[in-house]
Scaffold this motif. Structure first.
Motif, PDB file in Angstrom:
ATOM      1  N   PRO A  77      -3.993 -40.019  64.080  1.00  0.00           N
ATOM      2  CA  PRO A  77      -3.947 -39.377  62.766  1.00  0.00           C
ATOM      3  C   PRO A  77      -4.484 -37.955  62.841  1.00  0.00           C
ATOM      4  N   GLU A  78      -4.060 -37.157  61.879  1.00  0.00           N
ATOM      5  CA  GLU A  78      -4.382 -35.738  61.898  1.00  0.00           C
ATOM      6  C   GLU A  78      -5.869 -35.478  61.670  1.00  0.00           C
ATOM      7  N   HIS A  79      -6.400 -34.558  62.465  1.00  0.00           N
ATOM      8  CA  HIS A  79      -7.749 -34.035  62.296  1.00  0.00           C
ATOM      9  C   HIS A  79      -7.605 -32.562  61.956  1.00  0.00           C
ATOM     10  N   CYS A  80      -8.641 -31.988  61.387  1.00  0.00           N
ATOM     11  CA  CYS A  80      -8.568 -30.590  60.978  1.00  0.00           C
ATOM     12  C   CYS A  80      -9.893 -29.896  61.271  1.00  0.00           C
ATOM     13  N   CYS A  81      -9.779 -28.688  61.788  1.00  0.00           N
ATOM     14  CA  CYS A  81     -10.936 -27.834  62.042  1.00  0.00           C
ATOM     15  C   CYS A  81     -10.730 -26.570  61.207  1.00  0.00           C
ATOM     16  N   GLU A  82     -11.654 -26.282  60.291  1.00  0.00           N
ATOM     17  CA  GLU A  82     -11.534 -25.089  59.454  1.00  0.00           C
ATOM     18  C   GLU A  82     -12.268 -23.918  60.101  1.00  0.00           C
ATOM     19  N   LEU A  83     -11.570 -22.783  60.148  1.00  0.00           N
ATOM     20  CA  LEU A  83     -12.086 -21.577  60.789  1.00  0.00           C
ATOM     21  C   LEU A  83     -11.633 -20.364  59.994  1.00  0.00           C
ATOM     22  N   ASP A  84     -12.242 -19.229  60.259  1.00  0.00           N
ATOM     23  CA  ASP A  84     -11.698 -18.013  59.657  1.00  0.00           C
ATOM     24  C   ASP A  84     -10.451 -17.610  60.446  1.00  0.00           C
ATOM     25  N   ASP A  85      -9.591 -16.835  59.805  1.00  0.00           N
ATOM     26  CA  ASP A  85      -8.310 -16.462  60.408  1.00  0.00           C
ATOM     27  C   ASP A  85      -8.471 -15.744  61.743  1.00  0.00           C
ATOM     28  N   ARG A  86      -9.431 -14.839  61.850  1.00  0.00           N
ATOM     29  CA  ARG A  86      -9.616 -14.084  63.099  1.00  0.00           C
ATOM     30  C   ARG A  86      -9.991 -15.018  64.252  1.00  0.00           C
ATOM     31  N   THR A  87     -10.880 -15.954  63.979  1.00  0.00           N
ATOM     32  CA  THR A  87     -11.267 -16.908  65.011  1.00  0.00           C
ATOM     33  C   THR A  87     -10.081 -17.756  65.433  1.00  0.00           C
ATOM     34  N   LEU A  88      -9.306 -18.246  64.461  1.00  0.00           N
ATOM     35  CA  LEU A  88      -8.144 -19.063  64.799  1.00  0.00           C
ATOM     36  C   LEU A  88      -7.120 -18.273  65.609  1.00  0.00           C
ATOM     37  N   ALA A  89      -6.933 -17.000  65.302  1.00  0.00           N
ATOM     38  CA  ALA A  89      -5.999 -16.179  66.079  1.00  0.00           C
ATOM     39  C   ALA A  89      -6.414 -16.119  67.552  1.00  0.00           C
ATOM     40  N   HIS A  90      -7.707 -16.000  67.806  1.00  0.00           N
ATOM     41  CA  HIS A  90      -8.197 -15.952  69.179  1.00  0.00           C
ATOM     42  C   HIS A  90      -8.111 -17.318  69.859  1.00  0.00           C
ATOM     43  N   LEU A  91      -8.466 -18.370  69.131  1.00  0.00           N
ATOM     44  CA  LEU A  91      -8.327 -19.715  69.689  1.00  0.00           C
ATOM     45  C   LEU A  91      -6.872 -20.026  70.014  1.00  0.00           C
ATOM     46  N   ALA A  92      -5.960 -19.576  69.168  1.00  0.00           N
ATOM     47  CA  ALA A  92      -4.536 -19.829  69.400  1.00  0.00           C
ATOM     48  C   ALA A  92      -4.079 -19.212  70.717  1.00  0.00           C
ATOM     49  N   VAL A  93      -4.540 -18.004  71.004  1.00  0.00           N
ATOM     50  CA  VAL A  93      -4.186 -17.357  72.268  1.00  0.00           C
ATOM     51  C   VAL A  93      -4.639 -18.225  73.442  1.00  0.00           C
ATOM     52  N   VAL A  94      -5.874 -18.702  73.383  1.00  0.00           N
ATOM     53  CA  VAL A  94      -6.440 -19.493  74.471  1.00  0.00           C
ATOM     54  C   VAL A  94      -5.764 -20.855  74.574  1.00  0.00           C
ATOM     55  N   ILE A  95      -5.610 -21.534  73.455  1.00  0.00           N
ATOM     56  CA  ILE A  95      -5.017 -22.870  73.468  1.00  0.00           C
ATOM     57  C   ILE A  95      -3.582 -22.827  73.959  1.00  0.00           C
ATOM     58  N   VAL A  96      -2.795 -21.897  73.456  1.00  0.00           N
ATOM     59  CA  VAL A  96      -1.398 -21.783  73.891  1.00  0.00           C
ATOM     60  C   VAL A  96      -1.328 -21.465  75.384  1.00  0.00           C
ATOM     61  N   ASP A  97      -2.193 -20.566  75.846  1.00  0.00           N
ATOM     62  CA  ASP A  97      -2.197 -20.212  77.265  1.00  0.00           C
ATOM     63  C   ASP A  97      -2.539 -21.419  78.138  1.00  0.00           C
ATOM     64  N   GLU A  98      -3.550 -22.180  77.747  1.00  0.00           N
ATOM     65  CA  GLU A  98      -3.935 -23.365  78.527  1.00  0.00           C
ATOM     66  C   GLU A  98      -2.814 -24.411  78.519  1.00  0.00           C
ATOM     67  N   LEU A  99      -2.194 -24.621  77.369  1.00  0.00           N
ATOM     68  CA  LEU A  99      -1.124 -25.619  77.291  1.00  0.00           C
ATOM     69  C   LEU A  99       0.121 -25.171  78.055  1.00  0.00           C
ATOM     70  N   ARG A 100       0.363 -23.870  78.109  1.00  0.00           N
ATOM     71  CA  ARG A 100       1.488 -23.362  78.922  1.00  0.00           C
ATOM     72  C   ARG A 100       1.288 -23.720  80.390  1.00  0.00           C
ATOM     73  N   ARG A 101       0.048 -23.816  80.804  1.00  0.00           N
ATOM     74  CA  ARG A 101      -0.279 -24.186  82.190  1.00  0.00           C
ATOM     75  C   ARG A 101      -0.239 -25.692  82.382  1.00  0.00           C
ATOM     76  N   ASN A 102       0.062 -26.402  81.300  1.00  0.00           N
ATOM     77  CA  ASN A 102       0.085 -27.865  81.287  1.00  0.00           C
ATOM     78  C   ASN A 102      -1.312 -28.441  81.544  1.00  0.00           C
ATOM     79  N   ASP A 103      -2.332 -27.696  81.111  1.00  0.00           N
ATOM     80  CA  ASP A 103      -3.712 -28.134  81.259  1.00  0.00           C
ATOM     81  C   ASP A 103      -4.195 -28.756  79.959  1.00  0.00           C
ATOM     82  N   GLY A 104      -4.689 -29.975  80.031  1.00  0.00           N
ATOM     83  CA  GLY A 104      -5.378 -30.581  78.906  1.00  0.00           C
ATOM     84  C   GLY A 104      -6.855 -30.235  79.011  1.00  0.00           C
TER      85      GLY A 104
END
Length: 110
Positions: free
Chosen positions: A9-36
């Motif tokens: 089931p869905e979980h949610c983490c609330e953050l400010d937009d700037r923080t989420l933008a930076h996390l998105a860069v990191v998360i997408v990059d790690e997942l592109r490497r197929n790294d969990g």
């Protein structure tokens, strides 16, 4: 507040937009490497750790659509990437003071 939604089931983490933008860069990059990796964040209960991988549904929900074009602080992305690649996994670290180096959509920095 922006939201990082994940899992079933869905979980949610609330953050400010700037923080989420930076996390998105990191998360997408790690997942592109197929790294969990584990991701630990603070919520109303305390600290929660979840596993992020290509098999986990994931959604970046920005409160302000303009946030996707924020200037990305390369030093902050590197600090978050270093955290993601440790046994403890991705955790929020304070944004270092440095010059933003790029703008554009999350995931666009290499």
């Amino acid at each position: 507040m922006a939201k990082l939604r994940f899992g079933s089931p869905e979980h949610c983490c609330e953050l400010d937009d700037r923080t989420l933008a930076h996390l998105a860069v990191v998360i997408v990059d790690e997942l592109r490497r197929n790294d969990g990796f584990p991701f630990t964040f603070q919520d109303e209960v305390g600290a929660t750790t979840v596993w992020l991988s290509l098999n986990v549904p994931l959604e970046f929900d920005f409160d302000d659509p303009a946030a996707m074009g924020v200037s990305i602080n390369r030093d902050w992305v590197l600090a978050l990437q270093r955290a993601a690649r440790t046994a403890h996994g991705l955790r929020l670290v304070a944004e270092p003071v440095s010059s933003p180096v790029t703008t554009g959509s999350p995931g666009g920095m290499r």
